[in-house]
Design a protein around this motif. Structure first.
Motif, PDB file in Angstrom:
ATOM      1  N   LYS A   1       0.756  -1.235   0.065  1.00  0.00           N
ATOM      2  CA  LYS A   1       0.108   0.082   0.040  1.00  0.00           C
ATOM      3  C   LYS A   1       0.895   1.237  -0.104  1.00  0.00           C
ATOM      4  O   LYS A   1       0.480   2.229  -0.539  1.00  0.00           O
ATOM      5  CB  LYS A   1      -0.995   0.012   1.048  1.00  0.00           C
ATOM      6  N   GLY A   2       2.037   1.320   0.677  1.00  0.00           N
ATOM      7  CA  GLY A   2       2.947   2.286   0.638  1.00  0.00           C
ATOM      8  C   GLY A   2       3.476   2.696  -0.716  1.00  0.00           C
ATOM      9  O   GLY A   2       3.216   3.955  -1.128  1.00  0.00           O
ATOM     10  N   ALA A   3       3.877   1.557  -1.469  1.00  0.00           N
ATOM     11  CA  ALA A   3       4.108   1.767  -2.891  1.00  0.00           C
ATOM     12  C   ALA A   3       3.280   2.528  -3.775  1.00  0.00           C
ATOM     13  O   ALA A   3       3.192   3.263  -4.438  1.00  0.00           O
ATOM     14  CB  ALA A   3       4.642   0.544  -3.391  1.00  0.00           C
ATOM     15  N   GLY A   4       1.846   1.972  -3.403  1.00  0.00           N
ATOM     16  CA  GLY A   4       0.602   2.398  -4.274  1.00  0.00           C
ATOM     17  C   GLY A   4       0.426   4.036  -4.046  1.00  0.00           C
ATOM     18  O   GLY A   4      -0.015   4.805  -4.701  1.00  0.00           O
ATOM     19  N   VAL A   5       0.488   4.453  -2.729  1.00  0.00           N
ATOM     20  CA  VAL A   5       0.429   5.861  -2.342  1.00  0.00           C
ATOM     21  C   VAL A   5       1.466   6.389  -2.929  1.00  0.00           C
ATOM     22  O   VAL A   5       1.200   7.673  -3.426  1.00  0.00           O
ATOM     23  CB  VAL A   5       0.075   5.978  -0.719  1.00  0.00           C
ATOM     24  N   ARG A   6       2.850   6.071  -2.834  1.00  0.00           N
ATOM     25  CA  ARG A   6       3.872   6.927  -3.404  1.00  0.00           C
ATOM     26  C   ARG A   6       3.437   7.061  -5.007  1.00  0.00           C
ATOM     27  O   ARG A   6       3.950   8.151  -5.596  1.00  0.00           O
ATOM     28  CB  ARG A   6       5.040   6.164  -3.098  1.00  0.00           C
ATOM     29  N   LEU A   7       3.126   5.952  -5.720  1.00  0.00           N
ATOM     30  CA  LEU A   7       2.786   6.231  -7.243  1.00  0.00           C
ATOM     31  C   LEU A   7       1.787   7.141  -7.425  1.00  0.00           C
ATOM     32  O   LEU A   7       1.902   7.929  -8.411  1.00  0.00           O
ATOM     33  CB  LEU A   7       2.488   4.739  -7.823  1.00  0.00           C
ATOM     34  N   LEU A   8       0.618   7.152  -6.850  1.00  0.00           N
ATOM     35  CA  LEU A   8      -0.478   7.865  -6.720  1.00  0.00           C
ATOM     36  C   LEU A   8      -0.111   9.328  -6.560  1.00  0.00           C
ATOM     37  O   LEU A   8      -0.290  10.390  -7.178  1.00  0.00           O
ATOM     38  CB  LEU A   8      -1.603   7.590  -5.822  1.00  0.00           C
ATOM     39  N   MET A   9       0.723   9.504  -5.469  1.00  0.00           N
ATOM     40  CA  MET A   9       1.316  10.966  -5.079  1.00  0.00           C
ATOM     41  C   MET A   9       2.110  11.634  -6.358  1.00  0.00           C
ATOM     42  O   MET A   9       2.150  12.547  -6.997  1.00  0.00           O
ATOM     43  CB  MET A   9       2.153  10.930  -4.022  1.00  0.00           C
ATOM     44  N   ALA A  10       3.119  10.688  -6.980  1.00  0.00           N
ATOM     45  CA  ALA A  10       3.941  11.177  -8.087  1.00  0.00           C
ATOM     46  C   ALA A  10       2.839  11.375  -9.225  1.00  0.00           C
ATOM     47  O   ALA A  10       3.156  12.428  -9.973  1.00  0.00           O
ATOM     48  CB  ALA A  10       5.013  10.158  -8.437  1.00  0.00           C
ATOM     49  N   CYS A  11       1.995  10.669  -9.526  1.00  0.00           N
ATOM     50  CA  CYS A  11       1.321  10.834 -10.863  1.00  0.00           C
ATOM     51  C   CYS A  11       0.451  12.167 -10.478  1.00  0.00           C
ATOM     52  O   CYS A  11      -0.020  12.839 -11.534  1.00  0.00           O
ATOM     53  CB  CYS A  11       0.076   9.797 -10.911  1.00  0.00           C
TER      54      CYS A  11
ATOM     55  N   SER B   1      -5.294  -2.567   9.698  1.00  0.00           N
ATOM     56  CA  SER B   1      -4.393  -3.763   9.637  1.00  0.00           C
ATOM     57  C   SER B   1      -3.093  -3.461   9.483  1.00  0.00           C
ATOM     58  O   SER B   1      -2.642  -2.443   9.104  1.00  0.00           O
ATOM     59  CB  SER B   1      -5.087  -4.598   8.877  1.00  0.00           C
ATOM     60  N   PHE B   2      -2.258  -4.572   9.512  1.00  0.00           N
ATOM     61  CA  PHE B   2      -0.792  -4.795   9.437  1.00  0.00           C
ATOM     62  C   PHE B   2      -0.470  -4.266   8.101  1.00  0.00           C
ATOM     63  O   PHE B   2       0.527  -3.657   7.787  1.00  0.00           O
ATOM     64  CB  PHE B   2      -0.335  -5.957  10.144  1.00  0.00           C
ATOM     65  N   ASN B   3      -1.369  -4.670   7.202  1.00  0.00           N
ATOM     66  CA  ASN B   3      -0.983  -4.261   5.795  1.00  0.00           C
ATOM     67  C   ASN B   3      -0.883  -2.754   5.429  1.00  0.00           C
ATOM     68  O   ASN B   3      -0.779  -2.555   4.306  1.00  0.00           O
ATOM     69  CB  ASN B   3      -1.741  -5.133   4.475  1.00  0.00           C
ATOM     70  N   ASP B   4      -1.476  -1.751   6.457  1.00  0.00           N
ATOM     71  CA  ASP B   4      -1.351  -0.385   6.230  1.00  0.00           C
ATOM     72  C   ASP B   4      -0.285   0.036   6.799  1.00  0.00           C
ATOM     73  O   ASP B   4      -0.085   1.258   6.769  1.00  0.00           O
ATOM     74  CB  ASP B   4      -2.804  -0.012   6.833  1.00  0.00           C
ATOM     75  N   LEU B   5       0.752  -0.567   7.413  1.00  0.00           N
ATOM     76  CA  LEU B   5       1.966  -0.024   7.954  1.00  0.00           C
ATOM     77  C   LEU B   5       2.701   0.502   6.952  1.00  0.00           C
ATOM     78  O   LEU B   5       3.247   1.578   7.323  1.00  0.00           O
ATOM     79  CB  LEU B   5       2.550  -1.115   8.643  1.00  0.00           C
ATOM     80  N   ALA B   6       2.865   0.006   5.802  1.00  0.00           N
ATOM     81  CA  ALA B   6       3.741   0.527   4.896  1.00  0.00           C
ATOM     82  C   ALA B   6       3.122   1.916   4.211  1.00  0.00           C
ATOM     83  O   ALA B   6       3.846   2.583   4.060  1.00  0.00           O
ATOM     84  CB  ALA B   6       3.801  -0.375   3.727  1.00  0.00           C
ATOM     85  N   MET B   7       1.712   2.242   4.184  1.00  0.00           N
ATOM     86  CA  MET B   7       1.259   3.348   3.786  1.00  0.00           C
ATOM     87  C   MET B   7       1.364   4.145   4.929  1.00  0.00           C
ATOM     88  O   MET B   7       1.441   5.405   4.637  1.00  0.00           O
ATOM     89  CB  MET B   7      -0.407   2.679   3.570  1.00  0.00           C
ATOM     90  N   PHE B   8       1.276   3.822   6.252  1.00  0.00           N
ATOM     91  CA  PHE B   8       1.484   4.840   7.164  1.00  0.00           C
ATOM     92  C   PHE B   8       2.857   5.505   7.004  1.00  0.00           C
ATOM     93  O   PHE B   8       2.908   6.682   7.465  1.00  0.00           O
ATOM     94  CB  PHE B   8       1.375   4.196   8.563  1.00  0.00           C
ATOM     95  N   ASP B   9       3.895   4.808   6.673  1.00  0.00           N
ATOM     96  CA  ASP B   9       5.282   5.242   6.484  1.00  0.00           C
ATOM     97  C   ASP B   9       5.301   6.339   5.548  1.00  0.00           C
ATOM     98  O   ASP B   9       6.329   7.064   5.613  1.00  0.00           O
ATOM     99  CB  ASP B   9       6.063   4.051   6.032  1.00  0.00           C
ATOM    100  N   VAL B  10       4.441   6.510   4.473  1.00  0.00           N
ATOM    101  CA  VAL B  10       4.577   7.615   3.538  1.00  0.00           C
ATOM    102  C   VAL B  10       4.057   8.690   3.888  1.00  0.00           C
ATOM    103  O   VAL B  10       4.633   9.747   3.489  1.00  0.00           O
ATOM    104  CB  VAL B  10       3.578   6.873   2.457  1.00  0.00           C
ATOM    105  N   SER B  11       2.938   8.872   4.763  1.00  0.00           N
ATOM    106  CA  SER B  11       2.559  10.105   5.079  1.00  0.00           C
ATOM    107  C   SER B  11       2.517  10.386   6.569  1.00  0.00           C
ATOM    108  O   SER B  11       2.254   9.519   7.468  1.00  0.00           O
ATOM    109  CB  SER B  11       1.050  10.238   4.681  1.00  0.00           C
TER     110      SER B  11
END
Length: 82
Positions: free
Chosen positions: A24-34, A48-58
């Motif tokens: 999810k973090g990679a997805g958010v970073r890609l969306l931010m770039a676009c 959930s734990f699969n959200d931690l990578a996303m949390f590291d982005v913002s």
């Protein structure tokens, strides 16, 4: 070979297994770039734990009130407003 995987728990009975770097973090970073937006302009919510990578982005990342206690310690608790 060099292939890698990424794995995280999505709920007590489920696990997400993806190619390395696909989360999810990679997805958010890609969306931010676009969209041409900065980290401080993004808010992420998860439970959930699969959200931690996303949390590291913002820096504006929040765990939902029903989230696992580990996430609640990691991030602020989102208050129910409805």
């Amino acid at each position: 070979m060099g292939a890698s995987i990424s794995a995280s728990f999505s709920d007590p009975d489920g696990i997400d297994i993806m190619p390395g770097g696909a989360d999810k973090g990679a997805g958010v970073r890609l969306l931010m770039a676009c969209l041409g937006i900065a980290q401080h302009e993004v808010a992420c919510f998860g439970d959930s734990f699969n959200d931690l990578a996303m949390f590291d982005v913002s820096p504006n990342s929040f765990a939902m009130s029903h989230a696992n206690w580990v996430l609640l310690i990691e991030r602020s608790i989102e208050k129910e407003v409805l």
